[in-house]
Design a protein around this motif. Structure first.
Motif, PDB file in Angstrom:
ATOM      1  N   GLU A  80      14.692 -40.882 -22.955  1.00 20.64           N
ATOM      2  CA  GLU A  80      14.705 -41.055 -24.414  1.00 20.64           C
ATOM      3  C   GLU A  80      15.580 -42.209 -24.881  1.00 20.64           C
ATOM      4  O   GLU A  80      15.362 -42.752 -25.949  1.00 20.64           O
ATOM      5  N   TRP A 120      10.980 -45.527 -22.860  1.00 19.94           N
ATOM      6  CA  TRP A 120      10.448 -44.371 -23.570  1.00 19.94           C
ATOM      7  C   TRP A 120       9.093 -44.753 -24.148  1.00 19.94           C
ATOM      8  O   TRP A 120       8.898 -45.891 -24.576  1.00 19.94           O
ATOM      9  N   VAL A 124       4.967 -41.147 -27.920  1.00 15.01           N
ATOM     10  CA  VAL A 124       5.327 -39.767 -27.575  1.00 15.01           C
ATOM     11  C   VAL A 124       6.575 -39.348 -28.349  1.00 15.01           C
ATOM     12  O   VAL A 124       7.576 -40.065 -28.337  1.00 15.01           O
ATOM     13  N   PRO A 125       6.534 -38.186 -29.004  1.00 17.94           N
ATOM     14  CA  PRO A 125       7.721 -37.745 -29.735  1.00 17.94           C
ATOM     15  C   PRO A 125       8.876 -37.408 -28.791  1.00 17.94           C
ATOM     16  O   PRO A 125       8.656 -36.908 -27.688  1.00 17.94           O
ATOM     17  N   ARG A 126      10.065 -37.693 -29.224  1.00 18.37           N
ATOM     18  CA  ARG A 126      11.259 -37.375 -28.432  1.00 18.37           C
ATOM     19  C   ARG A 126      11.497 -35.863 -28.464  1.00 18.37           C
ATOM     20  O   ARG A 126      11.078 -35.189 -29.379  1.00 18.37           O
ATOM     21  N   LEU A 128      10.444 -33.689 -26.115  1.00 17.54           N
ATOM     22  CA  LEU A 128       9.459 -32.890 -25.384  1.00 17.54           C
ATOM     23  C   LEU A 128      10.047 -32.378 -24.074  1.00 17.54           C
ATOM     24  O   LEU A 128      10.787 -33.095 -23.409  1.00 17.54           O
ATOM     25  N   PRO A 129       9.691 -31.166 -23.681  1.00 14.92           N
ATOM     26  CA  PRO A 129      10.099 -30.701 -22.343  1.00 14.92           C
ATOM     27  C   PRO A 129       9.417 -31.553 -21.282  1.00 14.92           C
ATOM     28  O   PRO A 129       8.336 -32.111 -21.506  1.00 14.92           O
ATOM     29  N   THR A 131       7.775 -30.856 -18.610  1.00 16.11           N
ATOM     30  CA  THR A 131       6.436 -30.437 -18.210  1.00 16.11           C
ATOM     31  C   THR A 131       5.387 -30.981 -19.173  1.00 16.11           C
ATOM     32  O   THR A 131       4.324 -31.449 -18.746  1.00 16.11           O
ATOM     33  N   ALA A 132       5.683 -30.971 -20.462  1.00 19.53           N
ATOM     34  CA  ALA A 132       4.759 -31.522 -21.454  1.00 19.53           C
ATOM     35  C   ALA A 132       4.636 -33.034 -21.300  1.00 19.53           C
ATOM     36  O   ALA A 132       3.535 -33.595 -21.375  1.00 19.53           O
ATOM     37  N   LEU A 133       5.751 -33.701 -21.071  1.00 22.92           N
ATOM     38  CA  LEU A 133       5.749 -35.150 -20.893  1.00 22.92           C
ATOM     39  C   LEU A 133       4.899 -35.544 -19.685  1.00 22.92           C
ATOM     40  O   LEU A 133       4.071 -36.457 -19.761  1.00 22.92           O
ATOM     41  N   ILE A 136       1.231 -35.180 -20.489  1.00 24.81           N
ATOM     42  CA  ILE A 136       0.707 -36.305 -21.274  1.00 24.81           C
ATOM     43  C   ILE A 136       0.427 -37.495 -20.363  1.00 24.81           C
ATOM     44  O   ILE A 136      -0.637 -38.117 -20.444  1.00 24.81           O
TER      45      ILE A 136
END
Length: 150
Positions: A80, A120, A124-126, A128-129, A131-133, A136
């Motif tokens: 991030e 970063w 993508v929104p900052r 995120l866990p 696993t979600a990142l 994506i």
């Protein structure tokens, strides 16, 4: 291309990482410096999944081994506080490159990431866990392979 997860301690996070990365042909999961239950139970579980699917799975002790052992010519560290780049730039990495993400449980030291490129993803929104990142990134890599616009 390699997708690397740094220092997971959670069995479930490690297993979810492996299963997510295996969704794309040609993407190789690398776990760096697993700790606790992830090292004792998660790594053997991940190996079972790898063997059943006939796919590679790599465990390394240090981030520098991405270059020293695997020969990665570029390592993007998704963080991030990294400089903002477009998703397209990340997806255009060539073979022999690695995408590194921290498990969120233990961050690498400044020395460990000195030969990486901290970035970063602008889209993508900052917060995120991990696993979600990873989900994506894998999804967008899949779309790219299918010829979809980014």
């Amino acid at each position: 291309m390699y997708m690397a997860l740094y220092s997971p301690s959670s069995i479930q996070k490690l297993v979810d990482f492996i299963k997510t990365v295996y969704a794309i042909k040609g993407l190789v999961p690398v776990v760096i410096k697993p700790i606790g239950a992830a090292a004792q139970i998660g790594v053997p579980e991940a190996h079972k999944i790898a063997i059943k699917q006939g796919k590679p799975f790599i465990v390394l002790p240090e981030i520098s081994d991405l270059s020293n052992v695997l020969g990665c010519n570029k390592i993007l560290y998704i963080n991030e506080s990294g400089r903002e780049v477009s998703l397209a730039e990340v997806l255009d990495l060539e073979e022999g490159a690695a995408i590194l993400v921290s498990s969120g449980e233990q961050e690498p030291s400044r020395k460990e990431v000195e030969n990486t490129d901290p970035v970063w993803l602008r889209e993508v929104p900052r917060g995120l866990p991990v696993t979600a990142l990873i989900g994506i990134l894998v999804y967008e890599l899949h779309r790219k392979k299918q010829g979809a616009p980014i």
